[in-house]
Design an enzyme around this catalytic site. Structure first.
Site, PDB file in Angstrom:
ATOM      1  N   HIS A  61       0.856  -1.188   0.000  1.00 55.40           N
ATOM      2  CA  HIS A  61       0.000   0.000   0.000  1.00 55.40           C
ATOM      3  C   HIS A  61       0.891   1.236   0.000  1.00 55.40           C
ATOM      4  CE1 HIS A  61       0.930  -0.566   4.248  1.00 55.40           C
ATOM      5  NE2 HIS A  61       0.514   0.671   4.492  1.00 55.40           N
ATOM      6  N   HIS A  63       1.290   3.941   2.039  1.00 58.82           N
ATOM      7  CA  HIS A  63       1.729   4.730   3.185  1.00 58.82           C
ATOM      8  C   HIS A  63       3.252   4.868   3.172  1.00 58.82           C
ATOM      9  CE1 HIS A  63      -2.222   3.979   5.614  1.00 58.82           C
ATOM     10  NE2 HIS A  63      -2.328   4.957   4.728  1.00 58.82           N
ATOM     11  N   ASP A  65       5.754   4.751   5.196  1.00 60.00           N
ATOM     12  CA  ASP A  65       6.707   3.825   5.809  1.00 60.00           C
ATOM     13  C   ASP A  65       6.874   2.541   5.003  1.00 60.00           C
ATOM     14  OD1 ASP A  65       3.977   3.455   6.709  1.00 60.00           O
ATOM     15  OD2 ASP A  65       4.706   1.960   8.134  1.00 60.00           O
ATOM     16  N   ASP A 211       0.316  -4.095   6.231  1.00 56.03           N
ATOM     17  CA  ASP A 211      -0.528  -3.575   7.304  1.00 56.03           C
ATOM     18  C   ASP A 211      -1.973  -4.014   7.077  1.00 56.03           C
ATOM     19  OD1 ASP A 211       1.825  -2.335   7.836  1.00 56.03           O
ATOM     20  OD2 ASP A 211       1.061  -0.288   7.732  1.00 56.03           O
TER      21      ASP A 211
END
Length: 310
Positions: A61, A63, A65, A211
């Site tokens: 994904h 994000h 990090d 995540d």
């Protein structure tokens, strides 16, 4: 045939002095595949001596990090005179955003970088005797996990039966039989592979969630997995925070692994609140999952054996 996992980054969204942002490198038979690429991933690769020759990058994904290491790694490869193409696999709708990272600062790589959007429930990579499959996860943005699933291997060859009972002379015929071909002996007898080769043996399966909340799709994809790498951002006393941020607790990750009958569970994406001591994460998971369960440290290498390895 080896499959080695190197945990390059095991921190949650905020890195710590001991844990870098998310990145996992898998070396299967010399083919290196990178799963997520948090900030500083290239330095982690150097630090832990994984080799730099990555052919495929799989992004769970968008994000930061999980992706902010992409520009630096792309440019470092260029400085190292890379000419081999790189394939980046991303969730649907992510291509334009990842393309901006590849060309950050107006930079144009001198080698081909091909970005492929791939939907959950499909095959991202059809490799040599393995596939990388996608499955839907549940995070705050469009997200998906990946699974390396190897083909079945030929069954064990019964050399004693071949030589002593059937009178097959040692040599090339053994290889042909093991590869599924019938052979004809000098006396006219035709030997079928199933006479000397056992049932097919399963290959290995490695599942990486990125995540996510605990979801049924992970359970299904991780069925009998040799290694499940699952989000375990929080301990159970922060279960409300886990739900709010669409992460999993260690107990929830352990429940997924148990339902999937996975053999080993690696707990990753550890919140910075456990920077000094991640033992609550590991302890809680061990209470729910009775296979091997661990919180990997950055740089830890794990071999994934075949299911029938003795």
């Amino acid at each position: 045939m080896s499959m080695r996992v190197t945990f390059l980054g095991t921190s949650g969204a905020v890195p710590t002095t001991e844990r870098a942002p998310s990145a996992v490198l898998v070396n299967r038979e010399g083919e290196r595949m990178l799963f997520d690429c948090g900030e500083g991933t290239q330095r982690q690769m150097m630090r832990f001596n994984t080799g730099f020759n990555v052919s495929h990058l799989f992004v769970t994904h968008l994000h930061g990090d999980h992706i902010l290491g992409i520009p630096g790694l792309i440019q470092s490869w260029d400085f190292n005179d890379r000419d081999a193409a790189l394939a980046i696999h991303v969730p649907p709708g992510s291509k334009k955003h990842v393309k901006r990272l590849v060309h950050a600062g107006g930079y144009d790589p001198s080698y081909p970088v091909n970005i492929h959007e791939v939907s959950p429930g499909s095959t991202a990579l059809d490799g040599d005797e393995f596939e990388v499959r996608t499955f839907k996860t549940n995070h705050r943005t469009r997200s998906q996990g990946y699974a390396i699933v190897e083909d079945d291997r030929p069954g064990r060859f019964d050399r004693e039966k071949a030589e002593e009972e059937l009178g097959i002379p040692p040599g090339p015929m053994y290889g042909r039989l093991h590869n599924g071909e019938a052979v004809e002996l000098d006396d006219g007898r035709v030997i079928q592979p199933e006479q000397v080769v056992g049932d097919p043996r399963p290959g290995r399966k490695l599942v990486y969630t990125g995540d996510t909340r605990p979801v049924q799709a992970t359970v299904e994809m991780a069925e009998d997995a040799d290694l499940l790498i699952h989000d375990a951002t929080f301990a159970s006393d922060e279960s409300g925070r886990a739900r709010q941020t669409y992460h999993s607790t260690a107990q929830e990750a352990a429940d997924v692994a148990s339902r999937a009958n996975a053999k080993r569970l690696a707990l990753t994406h550890i919140s910075s609140r456990y920077a000094g001591d991640a033992s609550p994460i590991e302890r809680e998971a061990q209470e729910r999952f009775h296979g091997e369960c661990f919180v990997p440290s950055d740089g830890q290498k794990v071999e994934v054996p075949f299911p029938d390895a003795e």
